[in-house]
Design a protein around this motif. Structure first.
Motif, PDB file in Angstrom:
ATOM      1  N   VAL A 355      -7.901 -12.962  -1.787  1.00 18.24           N
ATOM      2  CA  VAL A 355      -6.474 -13.213  -1.587  1.00 18.24           C
ATOM      3  C   VAL A 355      -6.188 -14.715  -1.578  1.00 18.24           C
ATOM      4  CG1 VAL A 355      -4.595 -13.068   0.116  1.00 18.24           C
ATOM      5  CG2 VAL A 355      -5.973 -11.034  -0.414  1.00 18.24           C
ATOM      6  N   GLU A 356      -6.995 -15.467  -0.842  1.00 17.35           N
ATOM      7  CA  GLU A 356      -6.763 -16.913  -0.738  1.00 17.35           C
ATOM      8  C   GLU A 356      -6.909 -17.599  -2.096  1.00 17.35           C
ATOM      9  OE1 GLU A 356      -8.918 -18.900   2.338  1.00 17.35           O
ATOM     10  OE2 GLU A 356      -8.142 -17.597   3.938  1.00 17.35           O
ATOM     11  N   ALA A 357      -7.891 -17.177  -2.888  1.00 15.41           N
ATOM     12  CA  ALA A 357      -8.059 -17.770  -4.221  1.00 15.41           C
ATOM     13  C   ALA A 357      -6.815 -17.531  -5.067  1.00 15.41           C
ATOM     14  CB  ALA A 357      -9.286 -17.184  -4.908  1.00 15.41           C
ATOM     15  N   GLN A 358      -6.291 -16.299  -5.017  1.00  9.18           N
ATOM     16  CA  GLN A 358      -5.081 -15.999  -5.783  1.00  9.18           C
ATOM     17  C   GLN A 358      -3.895 -16.823  -5.279  1.00  9.18           C
ATOM     18  OE1 GLN A 358      -4.715 -11.668  -7.239  1.00  9.18           O
ATOM     19  NE2 GLN A 358      -5.811 -11.466  -5.297  1.00  9.18           N
ATOM     20  N   MET A 359      -3.739 -16.903  -3.986  1.00  8.24           N
ATOM     21  CA  MET A 359      -2.615 -17.656  -3.429  1.00  8.24           C
ATOM     22  C   MET A 359      -2.719 -19.132  -3.782  1.00  8.24           C
ATOM     23  SD  MET A 359      -2.173 -15.712   0.248  1.00  8.24           S
ATOM     24  CE  MET A 359      -0.529 -16.200   0.681  1.00  8.24           C
ATOM     25  N   ASP A 360      -3.929 -19.679  -3.733  1.00  5.53           N
ATOM     26  CA  ASP A 360      -4.119 -21.079  -4.124  1.00  5.53           C
ATOM     27  C   ASP A 360      -3.660 -21.305  -5.562  1.00  5.53           C
ATOM     28  OD1 ASP A 360      -5.130 -21.840  -1.696  1.00  5.53           O
ATOM     29  OD2 ASP A 360      -7.209 -22.052  -2.355  1.00  5.53           O
ATOM     30  N   VAL A 361      -4.089 -20.418  -6.452  1.00  7.25           N
ATOM     31  CA  VAL A 361      -3.755 -20.572  -7.866  1.00  7.25           C
ATOM     32  C   VAL A 361      -2.251 -20.429  -8.096  1.00  7.25           C
ATOM     33  CG1 VAL A 361      -3.985 -19.447 -10.124  1.00  7.25           C
ATOM     34  CG2 VAL A 361      -6.019 -19.958  -8.768  1.00  7.25           C
ATOM     35  N   PHE A 362      -1.628 -19.450  -7.457  1.00  8.00           N
ATOM     36  CA  PHE A 362      -0.189 -19.262  -7.655  1.00  8.00           C
ATOM     37  C   PHE A 362       0.602 -20.412  -7.036  1.00  8.00           C
ATOM     38  CE2 PHE A 362      -1.362 -14.484  -7.298  1.00  8.00           C
ATOM     39  CZ  PHE A 362      -1.865 -14.500  -8.586  1.00  8.00           C
ATOM     40  N   GLU A 363       0.169 -20.886  -5.861  1.00  8.46           N
ATOM     41  CA  GLU A 363       0.863 -22.008  -5.217  1.00  8.46           C
ATOM     42  C   GLU A 363       0.705 -23.292  -6.025  1.00  8.46           C
ATOM     43  OE1 GLU A 363       2.294 -22.622  -2.019  1.00  8.46           O
ATOM     44  OE2 GLU A 363       2.148 -20.643  -1.083  1.00  8.46           O
ATOM     45  N   GLY A 364      -0.477 -23.503  -6.563  1.00  3.59           N
ATOM     46  CA  GLY A 364      -0.770 -24.767  -7.219  1.00  3.59           C
ATOM     47  C   GLY A 364      -0.431 -24.830  -8.687  1.00  3.59           C
ATOM     48  N   GLN A 388      -4.266  -6.757   9.587  1.00  5.47           N
ATOM     49  CA  GLN A 388      -5.710  -6.535   9.567  1.00  5.47           C
ATOM     50  C   GLN A 388      -6.514  -7.796   9.241  1.00  5.47           C
ATOM     51  OE1 GLN A 388      -6.053  -3.215   6.841  1.00  5.47           O
ATOM     52  NE2 GLN A 388      -4.858  -1.863   8.173  1.00  5.47           N
ATOM     53  N   GLY A 389      -5.801  -8.891   8.930  1.00  6.69           N
ATOM     54  CA  GLY A 389      -6.472 -10.175   8.794  1.00  6.69           C
ATOM     55  C   GLY A 389      -6.942 -10.554   7.408  1.00  6.69           C
ATOM     56  N   TRP A 390      -6.604  -9.755   6.379  1.00  9.15           N
ATOM     57  CA  TRP A 390      -7.021 -10.155   5.031  1.00  9.15           C
ATOM     58  C   TRP A 390      -5.915 -10.834   4.237  1.00  9.15           C
ATOM     59  CZ3 TRP A 390      -4.308  -6.738   1.865  1.00  9.15           C
ATOM     60  CH2 TRP A 390      -4.072  -5.449   2.348  1.00  9.15           C
ATOM     61  N   ILE A 391      -4.765 -11.028   4.862  1.00 11.62           N
ATOM     62  CA  ILE A 391      -3.720 -11.913   4.336  1.00 11.62           C
ATOM     63  C   ILE A 391      -3.499 -13.003   5.374  1.00 11.62           C
ATOM     64  CG2 ILE A 391      -1.255 -12.109   3.843  1.00 11.62           C
ATOM     65  CD1 ILE A 391      -1.454  -9.482   2.350  1.00 11.62           C
ATOM     66  N   PRO A 392      -3.533 -14.279   4.963  1.00 14.53           N
ATOM     67  CA  PRO A 392      -3.474 -15.395   5.918  1.00 14.53           C
ATOM     68  C   PRO A 392      -2.184 -15.429   6.723  1.00 14.53           C
ATOM     69  CG  PRO A 392      -4.041 -16.173   3.695  1.00 14.53           C
ATOM     70  CD  PRO A 392      -3.645 -14.751   3.563  1.00 14.53           C
ATOM     71  N   GLN A 393      -2.312 -15.883   7.945  1.00 17.42           N
ATOM     72  CA  GLN A 393      -1.167 -16.188   8.804  1.00 17.42           C
ATOM     73  C   GLN A 393      -1.452 -17.477   9.540  1.00 17.42           C
ATOM     74  OE1 GLN A 393       2.183 -14.724   9.532  1.00 17.42           O
ATOM     75  NE2 GLN A 393       1.514 -14.452   7.423  1.00 17.42           N
ATOM     76  N   PRO A 394      -0.605 -18.516   9.355  1.00 14.52           N
ATOM     77  CA  PRO A 394       0.484 -18.553   8.386  1.00 14.52           C
ATOM     78  C   PRO A 394      -0.048 -18.448   6.959  1.00 14.52           C
ATOM     79  CG  PRO A 394       0.071 -20.741   9.254  1.00 14.52           C
ATOM     80  CD  PRO A 394      -0.768 -19.796  10.073  1.00 14.52           C
ATOM     81  N   GLN A 399      -9.245 -19.824   5.316  1.00 14.33           N
ATOM     82  CA  GLN A 399     -10.608 -19.710   5.831  1.00 14.33           C
ATOM     83  C   GLN A 399     -11.626 -20.060   4.746  1.00 14.33           C
ATOM     84  OE1 GLN A 399     -11.118 -15.782   7.488  1.00 14.33           O
ATOM     85  NE2 GLN A 399      -9.620 -16.121   9.135  1.00 14.33           N
ATOM     86  N   PHE A 400     -11.137 -20.060   3.490  1.00 13.40           N
ATOM     87  CA  PHE A 400     -12.010 -20.350   2.348  1.00 13.40           C
ATOM     88  C   PHE A 400     -11.332 -21.387   1.446  1.00 13.40           C
ATOM     89  CE2 PHE A 400     -12.559 -15.993   3.782  1.00 13.40           C
ATOM     90  CZ  PHE A 400     -13.931 -15.926   3.990  1.00 13.40           C
ATOM     91  N   PRO A 401     -11.162 -22.607   1.962  1.00 13.74           N
ATOM     92  CA  PRO A 401     -10.412 -23.621   1.201  1.00 13.74           C
ATOM     93  C   PRO A 401     -11.175 -24.108  -0.030  1.00 13.74           C
ATOM     94  CG  PRO A 401     -11.375 -24.589   3.171  1.00 13.74           C
ATOM     95  CD  PRO A 401     -11.619 -23.116   3.264  1.00 13.74           C
ATOM     96  N   GLY A 402     -10.413 -24.481  -1.051  1.00 15.75           N
ATOM     97  CA  GLY A 402     -11.005 -25.145  -2.210  1.00 15.75           C
ATOM     98  C   GLY A 402     -11.840 -24.260  -3.110  1.00 15.75           C
ATOM     99  N   GLN A 403     -11.658 -22.952  -3.043  1.00 15.30           N
ATOM    100  CA  GLN A 403     -12.492 -22.058  -3.862  1.00 15.30           C
ATOM    101  C   GLN A 403     -12.309 -22.290  -5.354  1.00 15.30           C
ATOM    102  OE1 GLN A 403     -13.102 -17.808  -2.061  1.00 15.30           O
ATOM    103  NE2 GLN A 403     -10.957 -18.318  -1.770  1.00 15.30           N
ATOM    104  N   CYS A 404     -11.104 -22.720  -5.730  1.00 14.90           N
ATOM    105  CA  CYS A 404     -10.798 -22.884  -7.155  1.00 14.90           C
ATOM    106  C   CYS A 404     -10.874 -24.340  -7.611  1.00 14.90           C
ATOM    107  CB  CYS A 404      -9.418 -22.299  -7.465  1.00 14.90           C
ATOM    108  SG  CYS A 404      -9.353 -20.507  -7.234  1.00 14.90           S
ATOM    109  N   GLY A 405     -11.549 -25.181  -6.800  1.00 12.78           N
ATOM    110  CA  GLY A 405     -11.764 -26.562  -7.211  1.00 12.78           C
ATOM    111  C   GLY A 405     -10.668 -27.510  -6.816  1.00 12.78           C
ATOM    112  N   ASN A 410      -1.156 -29.460   2.932  1.00  7.73           N
ATOM    113  CA  ASN A 410      -0.687 -28.606   4.022  1.00  7.73           C
ATOM    114  C   ASN A 410       0.825 -28.608   4.057  1.00  7.73           C
ATOM    115  OD1 ASN A 410      -3.255 -27.989   4.900  1.00  7.73           O
ATOM    116  ND2 ASN A 410      -3.360 -29.782   6.240  1.00  7.73           N
ATOM    117  N   GLU A 411       1.366 -27.453   4.349  1.00 12.10           N
ATOM    118  CA  GLU A 411       2.812 -27.380   4.465  1.00 12.10           C
ATOM    119  C   GLU A 411       3.160 -26.454   5.606  1.00 12.10           C
ATOM    120  OE1 GLU A 411       1.806 -23.757   2.288  1.00 12.10           O
ATOM    121  OE2 GLU A 411       1.285 -25.831   1.887  1.00 12.10           O
ATOM    122  N   THR A 412       4.392 -26.524   6.049  1.00 10.87           N
ATOM    123  CA  THR A 412       4.840 -25.599   7.085  1.00 10.87           C
ATOM    124  C   THR A 412       5.715 -24.558   6.421  1.00 10.87           C
ATOM    125  OG1 THR A 412       6.750 -27.007   7.518  1.00 10.87           O
ATOM    126  CG2 THR A 412       4.798 -27.339   8.888  1.00 10.87           C
TER     127      THR A 412
END
Length: 433
Positions: A355-364, A388-394, A399-405, A410-412
């Motif tokens: 999930v975090e990898a996808q969110m990083d790519v879509f955000e960036g 259940q903890g598999w989508i980040p909050q916020p 928890q797995f930063p920088g997976q896509c290089g 940081n933003e609020t």
């Protein structure tokens, strides 16, 4: 010479990023689709299917029950599947937008079909809830005359007659004009930000992507001329399952400014052998690889991951290794196909990293995303994902930063007003030199 090459490359990338950031204008959408609500989809669940056990889509549901009984059952479903509480809960999780699918038969009565009208009243109610919660809304024409894809999400699974019957495309445009005229009025201008011309028109037989392209050109013009107060309403086209780059000429073709026309692509990793054979890290890498096509497209016109999910077919073994699959028999082994509320922390972490990898790519690399869906089975359920903890909050937590290089600044997240300048920092565009 190498020094000057690096400097010139750096300048090019800097300029490219400045242009991209100017385009984005800090308007990142972090959205959720409202699936299975105003167009029924059986696989998403819901008690409504108990009233017509033989039905498999909205067409057969209405056909089976008849108008009166179908309307009664649909009203019960419309009033409970998605509510004001749902909107407020999503907003509390940092979501700033909703993509709401609707069928053409809810907009313009089609006497030749068994569909029941009435969904528009619930859409209008939801727009009020969204506005109160500070959310923006895409209205997505998910089902059009003749079916654009033969999927149940078009209202009727089976034949694809949208382009084979010459009356269907003009009828589709009439529906879009009606939506544009109504939802560009001043009373909706603070909430409705886009209309999607059609969801997932297939590009293979009996459809022809050149016909879809001409439909987009004609529909864009028709919608633009139907706008009343809100001339900034964005008009979204789906990529029709062809390369994003195939649409790069469309802004100049329809003479659109950067923000008028948008491109929607749907990114899933469960429907092809290419993705169902991947292990956990393979899914993450696949997600990361989308950054290049998304960035290139987004530099030309606003590009969105209009649908994506946490769904992947992966099993994790007791030693922490993962493999593709939906079942396993070894002690301590667990698969994403199991009830997500029973996932071990190890499996939660596997899905969270995906999930975090996808969110990083879509955000960036894009202008935003919409998770499919607000509710549904397993890894398709955004609300469950948060709980259940598999989508980040916020949503910005990693928890797995920088997976896509690269890492995001940081933003609020503060609702739709939490728009941020999503320049990638370190190890990103400039860090790749």
């Amino acid at each position: 010479m190498k020094f000057f090459t690096v400097i010139s490359t750096t300048l090019i990338l800097l300029l490219r990023q400045v242009v991209a950031d100017h385009h984005h204008n800090d308007h990142t959408i972090r959205g959720v689709n409202v699936g299975g609500w105003l167009i029924l989809e059986q696989w998403l669940g819901g008690d409504i299917w108990n009233t017509a056990p033989d039905a498999s889509d909205e067409y057969s549901f209405c056909n089976s029950l008849g108008q009166d009984a179908a309307f009664s059952a649909l009203q019960q479903h419309w009033s409970t599947w998605f509510t004001k509480d749902t909107v407020n809960e999503l907003a509390s999780y940092g979501i700033n937008a909703l993509r709401i699918p609707i069928g053409y038969w809810s907009v313009v009565k089609d006497q030749s079909q068994p569909y029941v009208m009435g969904a528009m009243d619930y859409l209008d109610q939801a727009l009020g809830w969204a506005e109160d919660a500070g959310l923006k809304v895409w209205i997505d024409l998910h089902g059009i005359p003749g079916s654009q894809n033969g999927f149940d999400n078009s209202g009727r699974a089976g034949a694809v007659d949208w382009q084979t019957n010459s009356s269907n495309i003009p009828a589709s445009i009439t529906v879009l004009q009606s939506l544009a005229e109504k939802y560009s009025a001043s009373n909706y201008s603070d909430v409705v930000v886009a209309i999607e011309l059609v969801n997932e028109p297939i590009s293979w037989s009996p459809n022809n992507v050149s016909v879809t392209r001409q439909f987009y050109i004609d529909a864009y013009s028709a919608v633009r001329s139907s706008l009343t107060d809100n001339q900034d309403l964005q008009i979204i086209m789906h990529d029709s399952f062809v390369n994003l780059s195939d649409w790069s000429d469309m802004p100049s073709t329809v003479n659109a400014s950067y923000d008028q026309l948008g491109l929607d692509t749907h990114i899933y990793q469960v429907f092809t052998p290419e993705t169902t054979t991947l292990d956990g890290p393979g899914h993450v890498q696949k997600a990361c690889d989308y950054q290049y096509s998304l960035q290139s497209s987004n530099d030309v016109l606003p590009t969105y991951a209009g649908e994506w999910s946490a769904a992947e077919e992966v099993c994790i073994y007791s030693n922490g290794t993962t493999a593709a699959g939906t079942s396993c028999s070894e002690d301590g082994c667990q698969c994403t196909s199991d009830d997500s509320s029973q996932w071990s922390q190890q499996l939660v972490d596997v899905v969270r990293s995906f999930v975090e990898a996808q969110m990083d790519v879509f955000e960036g690399n894009s202008t935003g995303y919409f998770f499919w869906s607000h509710t549904g089975p397993g890894a398709w359920n955004f609300i469950s994902g948060v709980q259940q903890g598999w989508i980040p909050q916020p949503l910005s937590d990693r928890q797995f930063p920088g997976q896509c290089g690269f890492q995001l600044q940081n933003e609020t997240d503060d609702g739709y007003h939490g728009y941020h300048d999503h320049r990638r920092v370190k190890r990103g565009l400039l860090g790749s030199i």
